[in-house]
Design a protein around this motif. Structure first.
Motif, PDB file in Angstrom:
ATOM      1  N   LEU A 249      43.057  47.450  34.289  1.00  0.00           N
ATOM      2  CA  LEU A 249      42.591  46.110  33.956  1.00  0.00           C
ATOM      3  C   LEU A 249      43.793  45.181  34.062  1.00  0.00           C
ATOM      4  O   LEU A 249      44.816  45.414  33.411  1.00  0.00           O
ATOM      5  CB  LEU A 249      42.004  46.074  32.546  1.00  0.00           C
ATOM      6  N   ALA A 250      43.699  44.135  34.871  1.00  0.00           N
ATOM      7  CA  ALA A 250      44.842  43.256  35.114  1.00  0.00           C
ATOM      8  C   ALA A 250      44.430  41.797  34.947  1.00  0.00           C
ATOM      9  O   ALA A 250      43.289  41.410  35.255  1.00  0.00           O
ATOM     10  CB  ALA A 250      45.405  43.485  36.511  1.00  0.00           C
ATOM     11  N   TRP A 251      45.374  40.992  34.467  1.00  0.00           N
ATOM     12  CA  TRP A 251      45.166  39.551  34.274  1.00  0.00           C
ATOM     13  C   TRP A 251      46.406  38.814  34.744  1.00  0.00           C
ATOM     14  O   TRP A 251      47.536  39.296  34.595  1.00  0.00           O
ATOM     15  CB  TRP A 251      44.917  39.256  32.793  1.00  0.00           C
ATOM     16  N   ASP A 252      46.203  37.658  35.346  1.00  0.00           N
ATOM     17  CA  ASP A 252      47.346  36.840  35.754  1.00  0.00           C
ATOM     18  C   ASP A 252      46.997  35.371  35.618  1.00  0.00           C
ATOM     19  O   ASP A 252      45.828  34.987  35.670  1.00  0.00           O
ATOM     20  CB  ASP A 252      47.761  37.159  37.200  1.00  0.00           C
ATOM     21  N   LYS A 253      48.030  34.566  35.448  1.00  0.00           N
ATOM     22  CA  LYS A 253      47.853  33.125  35.346  1.00  0.00           C
ATOM     23  C   LYS A 253      49.101  32.426  35.845  1.00  0.00           C
ATOM     24  O   LYS A 253      50.221  32.895  35.617  1.00  0.00           O
ATOM     25  CB  LYS A 253      47.585  32.722  33.888  1.00  0.00           C
ATOM     26  N   THR A 295      45.871  28.358  38.035  1.00  0.00           N
ATOM     27  CA  THR A 295      45.020  29.414  38.577  1.00  0.00           C
ATOM     28  C   THR A 295      45.072  30.603  37.634  1.00  0.00           C
ATOM     29  O   THR A 295      46.116  30.894  37.029  1.00  0.00           O
ATOM     30  CB  THR A 295      45.467  29.851  39.981  1.00  0.00           C
ATOM     31  N   GLU A 296      43.954  31.314  37.535  1.00  0.00           N
ATOM     32  CA  GLU A 296      43.864  32.427  36.600  1.00  0.00           C
ATOM     33  C   GLU A 296      42.871  33.442  37.146  1.00  0.00           C
ATOM     34  O   GLU A 296      41.870  33.080  37.766  1.00  0.00           O
ATOM     35  CB  GLU A 296      43.421  31.921  35.233  1.00  0.00           C
ATOM     36  N   GLY A 297      43.151  34.719  36.895  1.00  0.00           N
ATOM     37  CA  GLY A 297      42.250  35.752  37.381  1.00  0.00           C
ATOM     38  C   GLY A 297      42.329  37.022  36.570  1.00  0.00           C
ATOM     39  O   GLY A 297      43.339  37.305  35.907  1.00  0.00           O
ATOM     40  N   VAL A 298      41.252  37.784  36.611  1.00  0.00           N
ATOM     41  CA  VAL A 298      41.194  39.081  35.949  1.00  0.00           C
ATOM     42  C   VAL A 298      40.510  40.058  36.901  1.00  0.00           C
ATOM     43  O   VAL A 298      39.611  39.678  37.665  1.00  0.00           O
ATOM     44  CB  VAL A 298      40.428  38.985  34.602  1.00  0.00           C
ATOM     45  N   SER A 299      40.966  41.297  36.906  1.00  0.00           N
ATOM     46  CA  SER A 299      40.388  42.298  37.799  1.00  0.00           C
ATOM     47  C   SER A 299      40.309  43.642  37.099  1.00  0.00           C
ATOM     48  O   SER A 299      41.112  43.951  36.207  1.00  0.00           O
ATOM     49  CB  SER A 299      41.213  42.431  39.087  1.00  0.00           C
ATOM     50  N   LEU A 300      39.327  44.442  37.510  1.00  0.00           N
ATOM     51  CA  LEU A 300      39.149  45.798  37.006  1.00  0.00           C
ATOM     52  C   LEU A 300      39.026  46.725  38.210  1.00  0.00           C
ATOM     53  O   LEU A 300      38.111  46.576  39.032  1.00  0.00           O
ATOM     54  CB  LEU A 300      37.898  45.897  36.138  1.00  0.00           C
ATOM     55  N   THR A 301      39.978  47.656  38.315  1.00  0.00           N
ATOM     56  CA  THR A 301      40.002  48.598  39.431  1.00  0.00           C
ATOM     57  C   THR A 301      39.834  50.014  38.893  1.00  0.00           C
ATOM     58  O   THR A 301      40.508  50.408  37.938  1.00  0.00           O
ATOM     59  CB  THR A 301      41.330  48.502  40.203  1.00  0.00           C
ATOM     60  N   THR A 316      36.579  44.979  40.942  1.00  0.00           N
ATOM     61  CA  THR A 316      35.806  43.865  40.413  1.00  0.00           C
ATOM     62  C   THR A 316      36.778  42.775  39.973  1.00  0.00           C
ATOM     63  O   THR A 316      37.754  43.062  39.281  1.00  0.00           O
ATOM     64  CB  THR A 316      34.954  44.299  39.213  1.00  0.00           C
ATOM     65  N   ALA A 317      36.519  41.533  40.379  1.00  0.00           N
ATOM     66  CA  ALA A 317      37.489  40.480  40.060  1.00  0.00           C
ATOM     67  C   ALA A 317      36.798  39.133  39.892  1.00  0.00           C
ATOM     68  O   ALA A 317      35.773  38.847  40.527  1.00  0.00           O
ATOM     69  CB  ALA A 317      38.553  40.390  41.149  1.00  0.00           C
ATOM     70  N   TYR A 318      37.406  38.305  39.040  1.00  0.00           N
ATOM     71  CA  TYR A 318      36.982  36.920  38.882  1.00  0.00           C
ATOM     72  C   TYR A 318      38.224  36.049  38.855  1.00  0.00           C
ATOM     73  O   TYR A 318      39.219  36.371  38.189  1.00  0.00           O
ATOM     74  CB  TYR A 318      36.196  36.718  37.581  1.00  0.00           C
ATOM     75  N   ARG A 319      38.180  34.928  39.583  1.00  0.00           N
ATOM     76  CA  ARG A 319      39.308  34.007  39.627  1.00  0.00           C
ATOM     77  C   ARG A 319      38.785  32.573  39.564  1.00  0.00           C
ATOM     78  O   ARG A 319      37.668  32.279  40.024  1.00  0.00           O
ATOM     79  CB  ARG A 319      40.142  34.176  40.910  1.00  0.00           C
TER      80      ARG A 319
END
Length: 737
Positions: A249-253, A295-301, A316-319
């Motif tokens: 599970l990853a998040w970035d901003k 900009t911001e995003g979260v992903s689940l791999t 799966t990702a949302y940005r």
């Protein structure tokens, strides 16, 4: 350098082949001859782990260590080290990315107009270029895939793809802190850490701040020009309950609060009141307002190894992102051509993959889905006309694709690969354009509420764009050290509608524009020579670029007023060239790296409707961002110093002359230039501390990376340019445990 290039070319000629390929410039490879090879470098260019020498794709893999040794801070450094690539910050921007690979890309970052080079972070597709100038931290490597990647990457990779690959969290606690100071009051900070919790779970995070004063000044407002104020965050959690299952599970901003970046007026205004400032980083721009990008995003791999043959993978990702910006096209205190703008976008993506691996075959098949919205509004405040021209709109995209790519070992030395992708893009757009009296902001961007004088465009439209893009290759191991291949691949970028379109001036804008395609043919050869002391990849390619989407400015003449553009499929091009990358281990202490790219990009057709009927004016046009020659050369010298290790890396990069626009312009066309950099990094005996000193653009070259061109008295002869960074130096301290 000449000796190295000659050796690599002779190695390619011995197998009677030119090739397309790339050499991983990986600083973690031991420089001792015979202890490293292309087979040591693992890449995921074909969505599965493979040795670089076995991949029949033109791919450069540049490690974090190599980028750090040269003092690279963001991915625009790829332009210097990758042949036939343009990777720059967009005009009038601080963090919007403009990318071209082999002459194919997209200069126009307007919402609804999609880039031609795909950007991926750990296989998550980044749909919009705003906020995409990624800073280099918390990564393992960057892969640059040259040529269309329409089978495995699909969306908008007709020029190629850039992959930002991060590392998995370590099994032991790790901590790193880095501080940088330098010219223009540069003050950067990076802190990152990872912590295992038990045997199966780990968490990690990083925060980075990048700050420096402006290279120039807004002589009218006193604000900094070309400063930087960026903060970036990343966090991840990884779970590995067994050898067969991995979940991340990853998040970035990213937050960019840099000052507005305006251009440098290149010519005297038509009124004679404003002349080009002496410093190319200075401006007299008058517009003020908020400048901010978030900009911001979260992903689940998730990866599950079902058995020795099959692995299942889900991404799966949302940005989402928001941009507020102001751009002064005329670069004067007057509101002749001032543009305040607001952009917003969001995207949800889901990708499912099934990876196969057998004794003689391997491959990947999958499904991809994207649901995204891109919208915006901007004013063109035309002071000489007493108008504010407002444009607003949005594009909703639902994209579905299915893909597969398989490789089979026909013999121990002969390998075949074939793949294909079907893509269907459903798009719905709304476009609005109106004239408002008064040379001030319109109500759409926060101005005084008032009714429009004229509504020029107001429509909604929808369409479906679909395409099957195939790929095939045949590779042969001439020896255990040298592999050659031949391939054909195709890329596809769907159509759309011009968000600036003026239906009163150009009625055909409501019909939109159609997809464009690139079909590329390559011959490739890569391997090692001289007992492993030389690693190389030579290249030859030909690309057929059809139905090219190009933004053409349409300036109205009396009795009509206004300024607009039209995006249309006006062009087709033939593009061919040669590429060479390599590393030579000259001694145990001395390593040389080089890349050379030759590119010939020519319009075959450029059809315009200026006269009311179609006219081919290709003989008057030149493709943009396509320098004929690009080159890079670096030498790394390693020596024991104070019980530790010192690595000194001088490097030089060269780009021949090129055009910023498809219309040649002696004012804005960029002449050839050379950049000279140097980096020196000392590592302590324990490996816990590093000291780095870096100098960039040591000869203080002035070179244009973008511009605006609105000549004539109506727009006060507004011709402006944006420049690359001047000479800078920095000192960097790193501690890691």
């Amino acid at each position: 350098m000449n000796r190295f290039v000659k050796t690599a070319l002779l190695a390619g000629a011995a197998s009677c082949a030119l090739s397309t390929g790339a050499m991983a410039q990986n600083a973690s490879v031991n420089a001792t001859a015979g202890e490293s090879s292309l087979g040591d470098v693992i890449v995921t260019a074909r969505r599965r782990d493979e040795q670089l020498k076995d991949v029949p794709v033109a791919v450069s893999a540049i490690s974090a260590e190599t980028l750090q040794q040269t003092g690279a801070t963001d991915i625009t450094a790829l332009q210097q080290q990758t042949p036939n690539a343009t990777v720059q910050i967009a005009r009038g921007s601080n963090s919007t990315l403009i990318s071209f690979i082999r002459g194919v890309g997209q200069q126009d970052p307007l919402w609804g107009f999609e880039p031609g080079v795909g950007l991926y972070v750990d296989d998550v597709y980044i749909a919009r270029p705003q906020g995409a100038v990624l800073d280099i931290f918390d990564i393992q490597r960057i892969e640059v895939l040259r040529g269309p990647q329409g089978t495995l990457y699909g969306r908008n990779t007709i020029g190629g793809a850039i992959k930002y690959v991060t590392s998995r969290l370590a099994a032991e606690p790790e901590f790193m802190i880095r501080g940088t100071v330098g010219s223009y009051d540069e003050r950067n900070f990076l802190g990152q850490a990872s912590l295992p919790i038990g045997d199966t779970f780990a968490i990690g995070g990083a925060i980075a701040t990048y700050d420096h004063d402006g290279y120039g000044t807004n002589l009218n407002t006193g604000q900094d020009q070309y400063d930087k104020d960026v903060t970036a965050y990343r966090a991840s959690a990884e779970w590995t309950p067994s050898d067969n299952l991995f979940v991340r599970l990853a998040w970035d901003k990213v937050e960019d609060n840099s000052s507005p970046r305006h251009g440098h007026r290149e010519v005297v205004s038509s009124t004679g009141n404003y002349r080009p400032p002496a410093n190319v980083y200075d401006t007299n721009a008058g517009i003020v307002g908020e400048q901010k990008v978030t900009t911001e995003g979260v992903s689940l791999t998730g990866e599950y190894r079902l058995n020795d043959t099959i692995t299942l993978k889900s991404i799966t990702a949302y940005r989402e992102g928001d941009t507020a910006t102001v751009i002064d096209f005329d670069e004067t205190p007057l509101p002749t051509l001032d543009v305040p703008a607001l952009y917003s976008d969001d995207q949800f993506t889901q990708e499912l993959q099934i990876l196969f691996e057998g004794d003689r075959w391997s491959g990947v098949a999958g499904l991809f889905y994207l649901d995204g919205t891109s919208s915006g509004v901007f004013d063109t405040i035309a002071g000489n006309l007493g108008l504010s021209i407002a444009a607003a709109g949005s594009v909703d995209t639902k994209s579905f694709s299915a893909f597969a790519d398989f490789s089979y070992d026909i013999t121990d030395r002969l390998h075949a690969s074939i793949g294909g992708r079907y893509t269907s893009d459903d798009k719905e757009a709304s476009v609005y354009r109106a004239f408002f009296l008064g040379a001030t902001r319109s109500p759409l961007t926060g101005g005084v509420d008032r009714a429009p004088l004229l509504v020029r465009t107001n429509y909604t439209a929808s369409d479906t764009f679909d395409k099957f893009t195939p790929r095939a290759s045949l590779s042969y191991d001439f020896s255990d050290d040298v592999t050659g291949y031949v391939s054909v691949s195709q890329g596809f970028k769907s159509g759309g509608w011009d968000m600036r379109g003026d239906a009163a001036l150009t009625p055909q804008t409501v019909d939109g524009y159609q997809p464009e395609t690139v079909t590329a043919y390559e011959l490739g050869l890569k391997g090692t020579a001289l007992d492993g002391r030389v690693q190389f990849a030579s290249a030859a390619f030909y690309s057929d670029y059809q139905d090219q989407q190009i933004t053409v400015q349409q300036v109205a003449t009396p009795p009509a007023v206004g300024i607009a553009s039209i995006v249309d499929n006006v062009g087709s091009s033939s593009i061919y060239g040669v590429e060479l990358e390599g590393t030579a281990f000259l001694t145990d202490a001395l390593t040389a790296r080089a890349s050379i790219g030759y590119l010939k990009n020519e319009f075959d057709e450029y059809v315009t409707f200026i006269t009311g009927s179609p006219v081919d004016i290709s003989d008057t046009k030149e493709p943009q961002n396509s320098p004929e020659l690009s080159a890079f050369f670096a030498v790394s010298y390693t020596a024991p110093v104070l019980g530790g290790e010192l690595v000194v890396t001088p490097s030089v990069s060269y780009r021949s002359d090129y055009h910023l626009f498809d219309q040649p312009d002696p004012v804005l066309d960029q002449d050839a230039y050379t950049l000279l950099d140097v980096g020196a990094v000392w590592t302590s005996p324990s490996g816990h501390f590093e000291v780095g000193v870096f100098g960039k653009n040591l000869t203080d070259e002035q070179y244009r990376v973008g511009g605006y061109n609105f000549p004539g008295a109506t727009y006060n002869n507004s011709i402006s340019a944006f420049y690359g960074p001047p000479r800078t130096w920095s000192v960097q301290l790193t501690a890691r445990y």
